[in-house]
Design an enzyme around this catalytic site. Structure first.
Site: not given
Length: 328
Positions: A225, A201, A169, A229, A123
């Protein structure tokens, strides 16, 4: 000389932001009548009028106020929320995800908090087109930002007696997430907090299967993010998730949901997430008792109703607001 009243900037933005932010402001006024409110504009509508999604006046207000309460922006979201977060110099995005009695939740036992790095990662905005049809995105991860978010997350957990999971990750992004993980583990040694780490993941799968095993998840920007969600789906939807963007001297508070154009203007938007964001705002400013009063009133309303259509009811935003105010 009397202390100056704390200044709160309110930015409704677009869509249901224009409905839920005024509702949360009513709640703030009910518990802290000495706050000084300043309303400002941002989003699609103001861009149509002025050509700017985030006017300089709005940015300057947020940069100087004690706290800011923001609703949502539409197509201009990236031009609004990221600059606003930078205006308050926030480095941590804090997103609690909790299931409430009275709300149909996939996992009623869910009660966790995402502490998300807020300044870099993908971002940071370093995108380019290097040839026709060929684009690149540079992911930025620094030791300083990783240390800052890890320290905030571990301190948050230590103060509340919670465990930490470091999401990453590093098995694939060995240099960037490798740095993030190594730095967070170094910070962990400074705190009396149990912690583990998890591939982001795999963590997504485990959150769906057994969210009760997690307390505080410290994560890079994009992972935070996405995972927060996902957690919204476990507790009943985005209409229940508040968030805080915390800096050293000021902060910005916002519901996680967007503008919800399908119901905007109908008066049926769920104000709970914005009111819970207001509770976080109060606690950030040191008004812990007032913040707990707001949170308890919202939770009691969620438990007993009335409920807006997103939660299976037929109540209006006004109905829910009145119910929360009555419980205060």
């Amino acid at each position: 000389m009397a202390d100056q009243p704390e200044q709160i900037v309110v930015i409704p933005g677009d869509g249901i932001g224009k409905e839920v932010v005024p509702a949360a402001r009513e709640v703030l006024e009910a518990v802290e009548p000495d706050f000084e409110f300043e309303e400002a504009e941002a989003g699609d509508a103001v861009k149509e009028e002025t050509g700017e999604a985030l006017p300089d006046s709005t940015r300057e207000l947020a940069a100087s106020a004690d706290a800011t309460l923001f609703g949502a922006a539409g197509d201009t979201a990236a031009d609004v929320i990221i600059p606003l977060r930078r205006a308050v110099e926030s480095f941590a995005n804090v997103r609690p995800a909790r299931a409430y009695p009275g709300v149909d939740a996939l996992h009623p036992e869910t009660d966790l908090v995402f502490v998300r790095e807020n300044t870099e990662g993908v971002y940071a905005g370093h995108e380019s087109e290097i040839a026709p049809g060929v684009t690149t995105l540079t992911r930025v991860v620094t030791e300083d930002a990783s240390e800052e978010i890890a320290r905030y997350g571990f301190q948050y957990a230590e103060e509340r007696g919670l465990d930490v999971t470091i999401a990453h990750k590093a098995n694939v992004m060995r240099t960037t997430d490798g740095l993030f993980l190594a730095t967070a583990e170094e910070v962990a040694d400074e705190f009396d907090v149990r912690y583990d780490d998890a591939l982001m993941d795999a963590l997504a799968m485990h959150l769906v299967q057994r969210p009760e095993e997690y307390d505080v998840v410290v994560c890079p920007n994009l992972a935070g993010d996405v995972l927060s969600d996902l957690a919204a789906g476990l507790v009943g939807g985005l209409g229940l998730l508040p968030s805080a963007n915390v800096g050293d001297e000021r902060a910005l508070f916002e519901p996680v949901h967007g503008t919800a154009p399908d119901i905007a203007g109908e008066g049926v938007a769920n104000p709970s997430a914005t009111m819970l964001s207001a509770a976080m705002l109060l606690e950030y400013l040191g008004h812990d008792e007032a913040g707990e009063r707001v949170r308890s009133a919202v939770e009691a309303t969620l438990e007993s109703g009335p409920h807006t259509p997103d939660l299976g009811g037929d109540a209006t935003t006004r109905d829910v607001t009145d119910a929360v105010l009555s419980k205060l």
